[in-house]
Design an enzyme around this catalytic site. Sequence first.
Site, PDB file in Angstrom:
ATOM      1  N   GLU A  89      -5.010  48.021  37.849  1.00  0.00           N
ATOM      2  CA  GLU A  89      -4.731  48.649  36.556  1.00  0.00           C
ATOM      3  C   GLU A  89      -5.398  47.824  35.457  1.00  0.00           C
ATOM      4  O   GLU A  89      -5.080  46.653  35.265  1.00  0.00           O
ATOM      5  CB  GLU A  89      -3.217  48.718  36.326  1.00  0.00           C
TER       6      GLU A  89
ATOM      7  N   GLU B 131       9.704  51.746  35.908  1.00  0.00           N
ATOM      8  CA  GLU B 131       8.582  52.644  35.623  1.00  0.00           C
ATOM      9  C   GLU B 131       7.383  51.724  35.423  1.00  0.00           C
ATOM     10  O   GLU B 131       7.282  51.049  34.404  1.00  0.00           O
ATOM     11  CB  GLU B 131       8.916  53.469  34.386  1.00  0.00           C
TER      12      GLU B 131
ATOM     13  N   LYS C  12      15.320  44.776  24.942  1.00  0.00           N
ATOM     14  CA  LYS C  12      14.297  43.806  24.556  1.00  0.00           C
ATOM     15  C   LYS C  12      12.964  44.525  24.443  1.00  0.00           C
ATOM     16  O   LYS C  12      12.376  44.935  25.441  1.00  0.00           O
ATOM     17  CB  LYS C  12      14.173  42.666  25.573  1.00  0.00           C
TER      18      LYS C  12
ATOM     19  N   CYS D  53       0.490  54.292  31.220  1.00  0.00           N
ATOM     20  CA  CYS D  53       0.793  53.959  32.613  1.00  0.00           C
ATOM     21  C   CYS D  53       0.212  54.997  33.572  1.00  0.00           C
ATOM     22  O   CYS D  53      -0.210  54.660  34.661  1.00  0.00           O
ATOM     23  CB  CYS D  53       2.286  53.809  32.811  1.00  0.00           C
TER      24      CYS D  53
HETATM   25  P1  NAI Z   1       4.665  43.103  31.082  1.00  0.00           P
HETATM   26  O1  NAI Z   1       5.134  43.947  32.200  1.00  0.00           O
HETATM   27  O2  NAI Z   1       4.636  41.630  31.298  1.00  0.00           O
HETATM   28  O3  NAI Z   1       5.565  43.418  29.789  1.00  0.00           O
HETATM   29  C1  NAI Z   1       6.420  44.528  29.648  1.00  0.00           C
HETATM   30  C2  NAI Z   1       7.782  44.070  29.154  1.00  0.00           C
HETATM   31  O4  NAI Z   1       8.353  43.187  30.107  1.00  0.00           O
HETATM   32  C3  NAI Z   1       7.734  43.284  27.843  1.00  0.00           C
HETATM   33  O5  NAI Z   1       8.878  43.596  27.071  1.00  0.00           O
HETATM   34  C4  NAI Z   1       7.805  41.849  28.327  1.00  0.00           C
HETATM   35  O6  NAI Z   1       8.319  40.975  27.358  1.00  0.00           O
HETATM   36  C5  NAI Z   1       8.749  41.979  29.498  1.00  0.00           C
HETATM   37  N1  NAI Z   1       8.659  40.885  30.480  1.00  0.00           N
HETATM   38  C6  NAI Z   1       7.572  40.151  30.819  1.00  0.00           C
HETATM   39  N2  NAI Z   1       7.887  39.232  31.757  1.00  0.00           N
HETATM   40  C7  NAI Z   1       9.206  39.402  32.031  1.00  0.00           C
HETATM   41  C8  NAI Z   1      10.111  38.757  32.924  1.00  0.00           C
HETATM   42  N3  NAI Z   1       9.734  37.760  33.730  1.00  0.00           N
HETATM   43  N4  NAI Z   1      11.385  39.188  32.964  1.00  0.00           N
HETATM   44  C9  NAI Z   1      11.779  40.213  32.180  1.00  0.00           C
HETATM   45  N5  NAI Z   1      10.985  40.838  31.303  1.00  0.00           N
HETATM   46  C10 NAI Z   1       9.701  40.446  31.229  1.00  0.00           C
HETATM   47  O7  NAI Z   1       3.225  43.601  30.662  1.00  0.00           O
HETATM   48  P2  NAI Z   1       2.183  42.897  29.662  1.00  0.00           P
HETATM   49  O8  NAI Z   1       2.100  41.437  29.944  1.00  0.00           O
HETATM   50  O9  NAI Z   1       2.519  43.314  28.282  1.00  0.00           O
HETATM   51  O10 NAI Z   1       0.834  43.608  30.114  1.00  0.00           O
HETATM   52  C11 NAI Z   1       0.136  43.175  31.256  1.00  0.00           C
HETATM   53  C12 NAI Z   1      -0.330  44.341  32.068  1.00  0.00           C
HETATM   54  O11 NAI Z   1       0.770  45.092  32.519  1.00  0.00           O
HETATM   55  C13 NAI Z   1      -1.183  45.351  31.347  1.00  0.00           C
HETATM   56  O12 NAI Z   1      -2.510  44.981  31.333  1.00  0.00           O
HETATM   57  C14 NAI Z   1      -0.946  46.592  32.140  1.00  0.00           C
HETATM   58  O13 NAI Z   1      -1.794  46.608  33.260  1.00  0.00           O
HETATM   59  C15 NAI Z   1       0.471  46.439  32.610  1.00  0.00           C
HETATM   60  N6  NAI Z   1       1.413  47.225  31.782  1.00  0.00           N
HETATM   61  C16 NAI Z   1       1.776  48.437  32.233  1.00  0.00           C
HETATM   62  C17 NAI Z   1       2.614  49.222  31.490  1.00  0.00           C
HETATM   63  C18 NAI Z   1       3.007  50.545  31.987  1.00  0.00           C
HETATM   64  O14 NAI Z   1       3.610  51.316  31.255  1.00  0.00           O
HETATM   65  N7  NAI Z   1       2.705  50.862  33.214  1.00  0.00           N
HETATM   66  C19 NAI Z   1       3.116  48.804  30.176  1.00  0.00           C
HETATM   67  C20 NAI Z   1       2.696  47.477  29.803  1.00  0.00           C
HETATM   68  C21 NAI Z   1       1.867  46.743  30.590  1.00  0.00           C
END
Ligand code: NAI
Length: 499
Positions: free
Chosen positions: A402, A267, A192, A301
């Site tokens: 973050e 990660e 996904k 990240c």
């Molecule tokens: P997110 O962690 O919510 O999204 C990442 C992935 O997880 C996306 O594919 C999303 O659809 C999926 N996801 C979201 N909720 C889920 C759930 N309950 N169950 C399973 N999958 C789920 O991150 P988002 O909302 O895009 O960004 C928010 C914050 O997260 C950012 O501001 C940043 O601080 C952090 N982030 C960190 C990343 C990293 O590589 N460390 C990457 C993306 C976001």
Amino acid sequence: MPQELTVPSTIARFVTGASPSMLIDGAFVPAVSGETFDTLNPATGGLLARLPAADAPDVDRAVAAARRAFDSGPWATMKPYDRQRIMMRFADLVEARHEDLAILDTLDMGAPIQRMRGNLRRAVGMARFYAGLTTALRGETIANSIPGDFHTHTLREPVGVVGAIIPWNNPHIAFIWKVGAAIAAGCTVVLKPAEEASLSALWLGEMLLEAGLPNGVVNVVTGFGETAGAALSVHPGVDKIAFTGSTATGQAIVHAAANTLKRVSLELGGKSPNIVFNDADLDLAVPGAAMAAFTNSGQVCSAGTRLFVERGIYDEFVAAMTSYTRSLTVGNGLDGDTQLGPVVSQTQLERVTNYFEIGRAEGAAIASGGKRLTDGDYASGYFVPPTIFTDVHNEMRIAKEEIFGPVVSVMAFDDYESVIRLANASPFGLGGGVWTNDLNQATRTVSALRTGTVWVNCYGQMDPAVPFGGYRMSGYGREGGVEHLDEFLETKAVWTQTH
Ligand code: NAI
Ligand code: MG
């Protein structure tokens, strides 16, 4: 305004307002519900595509396909040689089409085309690295001590169906990273992509089929995290979740995975310390520390967002970094001169600019940036200038949370012991940097930092063969390197009595 790239014909179907389908069992299909969601270009706010909004019924179909491909399909039983050949063909396709893949991701999530092009070696290198590992799987023979004649050895077997959930900050890299390792181990996958940037995943899924991957081995389900992602995490037909994203979502996934005790690797986020000692080479350290925080508009990240500068050079360093930062070109990623693109979405724009207010309210000063860009072409996109907070204290929210935007918090320090204490005073432990010409100082700092990666006199380098992952709340498991395959393998012990 310099010339912008035109959209190549290979990707026009993804970016001209059409409705591409998602990939389940070798076929491109809409969502069962027929629902779609819009994916936008963050540089302009314009519509790129309407994508299937998958929910539990779609995830059920995709998991059933991946299960069939694993349990009775050809993938897990195929000879490593044959799996490798398919993966090498895939790598060749990625190499041949990388320029267009780079443009697709730039359109989808905003990163500068020069950065996306720079992913070529890593993208193709990862695909070939994992292809190589298909023929390098091996168990061990083990000397046991029980009386009698018993032979013991281990087999490494694929864990099964993998649910891969990836973020939007480097979409085609994230796809190849997760899928490459999983299928090299003999697993099948339901991936996904992030709702903000799903397009390259659809094209890469198609390339895998073109390379000869059997139907159902890799499925790409587009949709939101709260629906499709959650359905995948809780699904009893999934043996393992490999996730990259926020720490909060990682925690939700661990809860969801608990009901079936499926394996999870995470990660997650970071607030990585970057330490500059008085004796550092400032010609290297100033741009190095700036880009450690600002590259990809801070949507990395392992970004070095807590910058600790030793007192003796603090003023000089901040002045030099401020002037370097002001020289960076922010713009539409399709423009070849752009060094920093927009942030990915309206939501991220609000999140990042909100931290400008939080930082001000906490008493930090702003040496550069600190306000959304709205003039001219900036107005319709999600543009934030690289921003330097000074006079920061490690307890402020801007130093603890973050932000995931082009924002760095700079703090002065007085001695080695105190900076190590501050650097490790974070629940995260993903990346870290140290800038010094003193080998002993560098060596003891490397050992003292509780993080999964430390860069010395550099920051952010990545390679397919080098493991990457976090300590503490930055997650568990390692991606990259030979050990990445362990995440997708079980170990079976075999006892054989001989006589
Ligand atoms: P997110 O962690 O919510 O999204 C990442 C992935 O997880 C996306 O594919 C999303 O659809 C999926 N996801 C979201 N909720 C889920 C759930 N309950 N169950 C399973 N999958 C789920 O991150 P988002 O909302 O895009 O960004 C928010 C914050 O997260 C950012 O501001 C940043 O601080 C952090 N982030 C960190 C990343 C990293 O590589 N460390 C990457 C993306 C976001
Ligand atoms: Mg989200």
